[in-house]
Design a protein around this motif. Structure first.
Motif, mmCIF file in Angstrom:
data_model
loop_
_atom_site.group_PDB
_atom_site.id
_atom_site.type_symbol
_atom_site.label_atom_id
_atom_site.label_comp_id
_atom_site.label_asym_id
_atom_site.label_seq_id
_atom_site.Cartn_x
_atom_site.Cartn_y
_atom_site.Cartn_z
ATOM 1 N N GLY A 1 0.771 -1.241 0.000
ATOM 2 C CA GLY A 1 0.000 0.000 0.000
ATOM 3 C C GLY A 1 0.794 1.278 0.000
ATOM 4 O O GLY A 1 0.215 2.360 -0.143
ATOM 5 N N THR A 2 2.111 1.219 0.150
ATOM 6 C CA THR A 2 2.926 2.421 0.110
ATOM 7 C C THR A 2 2.975 2.979 -1.316
ATOM 8 O O THR A 2 3.143 2.215 -2.268
ATOM 9 C CB THR A 2 4.370 2.113 0.567
ATOM 10 O OG1 THR A 2 4.327 1.530 1.863
ATOM 11 C CG2 THR A 2 5.213 3.377 0.599
ATOM 12 N N VAL A 3 2.846 4.286 -1.447
ATOM 13 C CA VAL A 3 3.021 4.925 -2.746
ATOM 14 C C VAL A 3 4.518 5.078 -2.997
ATOM 15 O O VAL A 3 5.184 5.898 -2.377
ATOM 16 C CB VAL A 3 2.304 6.290 -2.813
ATOM 17 C CG1 VAL A 3 2.539 6.960 -4.167
ATOM 18 C CG2 VAL A 3 0.810 6.115 -2.580
ATOM 19 N N MET A 4 5.045 4.267 -3.892
ATOM 20 C CA MET A 4 6.481 4.254 -4.166
ATOM 21 C C MET A 4 6.893 5.437 -5.039
ATOM 22 O O MET A 4 8.014 5.927 -4.936
ATOM 23 C CB MET A 4 6.867 2.962 -4.887
ATOM 24 C CG MET A 4 6.525 1.699 -4.144
ATOM 25 S SD MET A 4 6.847 0.235 -5.168
ATOM 26 C CE MET A 4 8.639 0.275 -5.302
ATOM 27 N N MET A 5 6.002 5.864 -5.919
ATOM 28 C CA MET A 5 6.281 7.003 -6.790
ATOM 29 C C MET A 5 4.998 7.766 -7.021
ATOM 30 O O MET A 5 3.969 7.175 -7.348
ATOM 31 C CB MET A 5 6.873 6.541 -8.133
ATOM 32 C CG MET A 5 7.233 7.694 -9.064
ATOM 33 S SD MET A 5 8.268 7.199 -10.481
ATOM 34 C CE MET A 5 7.089 6.304 -11.461
ATOM 35 N N ASP A 6 5.035 9.067 -6.819
ATOM 36 C CA ASP A 6 3.907 9.969 -7.071
ATOM 37 C C ASP A 6 4.464 11.095 -7.925
ATOM 38 O O ASP A 6 5.300 11.878 -7.472
ATOM 39 C CB ASP A 6 3.354 10.492 -5.749
ATOM 40 C CG ASP A 6 2.208 11.486 -5.905
ATOM 41 O OD1 ASP A 6 1.998 11.980 -7.035
ATOM 42 O OD2 ASP A 6 1.549 11.782 -4.909
ATOM 43 N N MET A 7 4.017 11.190 -9.183
ATOM 44 C CA MET A 7 4.614 12.130 -10.120
ATOM 45 C C MET A 7 4.058 13.546 -10.004
ATOM 46 O O MET A 7 4.519 14.452 -10.701
ATOM 47 C CB MET A 7 4.471 11.608 -11.550
ATOM 48 C CG MET A 7 5.295 10.357 -11.774
ATOM 49 S SD MET A 7 5.150 9.665 -13.435
ATOM 50 C CE MET A 7 5.982 10.927 -14.409
ATOM 51 N N GLY B 1 8.992 9.285 -15.663
ATOM 52 C CA GLY B 1 9.682 8.744 -14.495
ATOM 53 C C GLY B 1 9.700 7.237 -14.554
ATOM 54 O O GLY B 1 8.856 6.615 -15.203
ATOM 55 N N GLU B 2 10.681 6.634 -13.895
ATOM 56 C CA GLU B 2 10.708 5.177 -13.825
ATOM 57 C C GLU B 2 11.204 4.719 -12.462
ATOM 58 O O GLU B 2 11.848 5.463 -11.721
ATOM 59 C CB GLU B 2 11.529 4.561 -14.959
ATOM 60 C CG GLU B 2 12.963 4.969 -15.080
ATOM 61 C CD GLU B 2 13.630 4.360 -16.321
ATOM 62 O OE1 GLU B 2 14.708 3.764 -16.156
ATOM 63 O OE2 GLU B 2 13.083 4.463 -17.438
ATOM 64 N N ILE B 3 10.866 3.482 -12.158
ATOM 65 C CA ILE B 3 11.182 2.925 -10.853
ATOM 66 C C ILE B 3 11.331 1.413 -10.988
ATOM 67 O O ILE B 3 10.656 0.790 -11.807
ATOM 68 C CB ILE B 3 10.073 3.281 -9.820
ATOM 69 C CG1 ILE B 3 10.492 2.885 -8.408
ATOM 70 C CG2 ILE B 3 8.733 2.663 -10.204
ATOM 71 C CD1 ILE B 3 9.557 3.466 -7.344
ATOM 72 N N THR B 4 12.211 0.849 -10.189
ATOM 73 C CA THR B 4 12.440 -0.597 -10.227
ATOM 74 C C THR B 4 11.650 -1.280 -9.119
ATOM 75 O O THR B 4 11.742 -0.897 -7.946
ATOM 76 C CB THR B 4 13.936 -0.921 -10.088
ATOM 77 O OG1 THR B 4 14.638 -0.313 -11.189
ATOM 78 C CG2 THR B 4 14.182 -2.422 -10.108
ATOM 79 N N LEU B 5 10.865 -2.265 -9.494
ATOM 80 C CA LEU B 5 10.050 -3.043 -8.565
ATOM 81 C C LEU B 5 10.764 -4.355 -8.259
ATOM 82 O O LEU B 5 11.488 -4.890 -9.091
ATOM 83 C CB LEU B 5 8.686 -3.355 -9.184
ATOM 84 C CG LEU B 5 7.964 -2.207 -9.892
ATOM 85 C CD1 LEU B 5 6.643 -2.703 -10.457
ATOM 86 C CD2 LEU B 5 7.762 -1.030 -8.967
ATOM 87 N N ASP B 6 10.515 -4.874 -7.070
ATOM 88 C CA ASP B 6 10.982 -6.213 -6.724
ATOM 89 C C ASP B 6 9.783 -7.151 -6.831
ATOM 90 O O ASP B 6 8.883 -7.126 -5.989
ATOM 91 C CB ASP B 6 11.555 -6.228 -5.303
ATOM 92 C CG ASP B 6 12.100 -7.594 -4.899
ATOM 93 O OD1 ASP B 6 11.982 -8.553 -5.699
ATOM 94 O OD2 ASP B 6 12.630 -7.720 -3.773
ATOM 95 N N LEU B 7 9.768 -7.977 -7.865
ATOM 96 C CA LEU B 7 8.619 -8.854 -8.097
ATOM 97 C C LEU B 7 8.455 -9.895 -7.009
ATOM 98 O O LEU B 7 7.362 -10.431 -6.808
ATOM 99 C CB LEU B 7 8.747 -9.523 -9.463
ATOM 100 C CG LEU B 7 8.745 -8.562 -10.661
ATOM 101 C CD1 LEU B 7 8.989 -9.327 -11.952
ATOM 102 C CD2 LEU B 7 7.434 -7.783 -10.744
ATOM 103 N N ASN B 8 9.535 -10.186 -6.270
ATOM 104 C CA ASN B 8 9.429 -11.143 -5.168
ATOM 105 C C ASN B 8 8.468 -10.661 -4.090
ATOM 106 O O ASN B 8 7.919 -11.470 -3.337
ATOM 107 C CB ASN B 8 10.804 -11.399 -4.536
ATOM 108 C CG ASN B 8 11.711 -12.225 -5.421
ATOM 109 O OD1 ASN B 8 11.246 -12.940 -6.303
ATOM 110 N ND2 ASN B 8 13.016 -12.135 -5.193
ATOM 111 N N VAL B 9 8.281 -9.339 -4.002
ATOM 112 C CA VAL B 9 7.418 -8.780 -2.958
ATOM 113 C C VAL B 9 5.979 -9.249 -3.127
ATOM 114 O O VAL B 9 5.264 -9.450 -2.147
ATOM 115 C CB VAL B 9 7.510 -7.240 -2.946
ATOM 116 C CG1 VAL B 9 6.474 -6.633 -2.004
ATOM 117 C CG2 VAL B 9 8.906 -6.799 -2.534
ATOM 118 N N VAL B 10 5.529 -9.424 -4.371
ATOM 119 C CA VAL B 10 4.158 -9.901 -4.588
ATOM 120 C C VAL B 10 4.000 -11.286 -3.972
ATOM 121 O O VAL B 10 3.056 -11.536 -3.205
ATOM 122 C CB VAL B 10 3.808 -9.929 -6.087
ATOM 123 C CG1 VAL B 10 2.409 -10.506 -6.292
ATOM 124 C CG2 VAL B 10 3.892 -8.536 -6.678
#
Length: 270
Positions: free
Chosen positions: A223-229, A236-245
């Motif tokens: 639920g954390t907003v990792m990026m708010d433009m 903008g871009e951001i790297t996600l960790d798919l393991n988190v899902v």
């Protein structure tokens, strides 16, 4: 870490299609590591101040020049490219609001016609748009499984829950969220809720203009907003960790703790 980098394009669309394409090209030139980029809704033109007949004339086909240009951009940048554009329907003057997913080789991999139309806040999208009647399918793109949705769909949690139960890990949502009192707060609250409920990432690109909020965002499965433009036209871009899902679905197994036999029973349970 199982990294997957996503990019968001935030800008305001007008009736000049070539100008819109040029904006997309210029903003996507900031691409660094993104493997998938999401564009806003109405990416070919806005419905503002148009008649349904004018909108139908401007609408594109999925094998037309506008889509071909987007496919070329996906190939140039070697990314999956997502967005939503207005396409002609067999029911003039109505059009479809169609999300698309283009592969890095330029092939059109999937489409989804918006099923929940924005007939709210004294606006009638249904005066222009024919609703789709098929839910979006979950698509395996190799590293992860994604699903398309569009803007007002965010207010309908059933759509996202169904997709999560079918394995979706990233919700990809082009949007053109109308501005107004508390509307930005509503947009981010809904994006966070859909991510939290389904322990999925939400990747949402929204138009920014005098009438649209901006506030494109990426939301973590917790639920954390990792990026708010925020405001403005930008990339903008951001790297996600798919393991988190997978991790979050083990720690908070809401998808398996559901009790549909109670929710949908005739007497509501014992």
């Amino acid at each position: 870490m199982n990294p997957f980098t996503v990019g968001l394009v935030q800008f305001g669309v007008d009736r000049a299609k070539e100008r819109n394409l040029e904006k997309i090209r210029n903003l996507m030139s900031g691409k660094r590591d993104a493997e998938l980029i999401v564009l806003p809704e109405y990416v070919n033109f806005n419905l503002e101040h148009l008649s349904p007949e004018e909108a139908f004339q401007l609408a594109d086909s999925l094998d037309g020049a506008y889509m071909t240009s987007l496919q070329e951009m996906a190939k140039t940048h070697k990314v999956y490219l997502v967005g939503a554009l207005l396409t002609k329907s067999p029911y003039p003057p109505k059009v479809y609001n169609t999300a698309f997913l283009i592969r890095p080789d330029g092939h059109l991999l999937a489409t989804y016609r918006k099923i929940h139309l924005y007939d709210a806040y004294h606006y009638k999208e249904s005066e222009y748009v024919m609703p789709g009647n098929e839910k979006p399918r979950v698509i395996d793109i190799g590293k992860t499984k994604v699903v398309l949705s569009i803007c007002f769909d965010l207010r309908f949690p059933e759509l996202y829950r169904t997709a999560a139960l079918e394995g979706a890990e990233l919700f990809l949502t082009p949007a053109a969220w109308y501005s107004g009192p508390m509307k930005e707060e509503t947009l981010l609250t809904l994006a966070r809720a859909r991510a939290i409920e389904n322990t999925s990432y939400m990747v949402m690109a929204s138009q920014f203009s005098k009438v649209f909020t901006g506030r494109s965002a990426v939301v973590y499965p917790y639920g954390t907003v990792m990026m708010d433009m925020g405001a403005g036209e930008k990339y903008g871009e951001i790297t996600l960790d798919l393991n988190v899902v997978r991790e979050s679905r083990t720690i908070i197994p809401t998808l398996t703790l559901r009790r549909p036999e109670v929710y949908f029973s005739r007497n509501g349970g014992a």
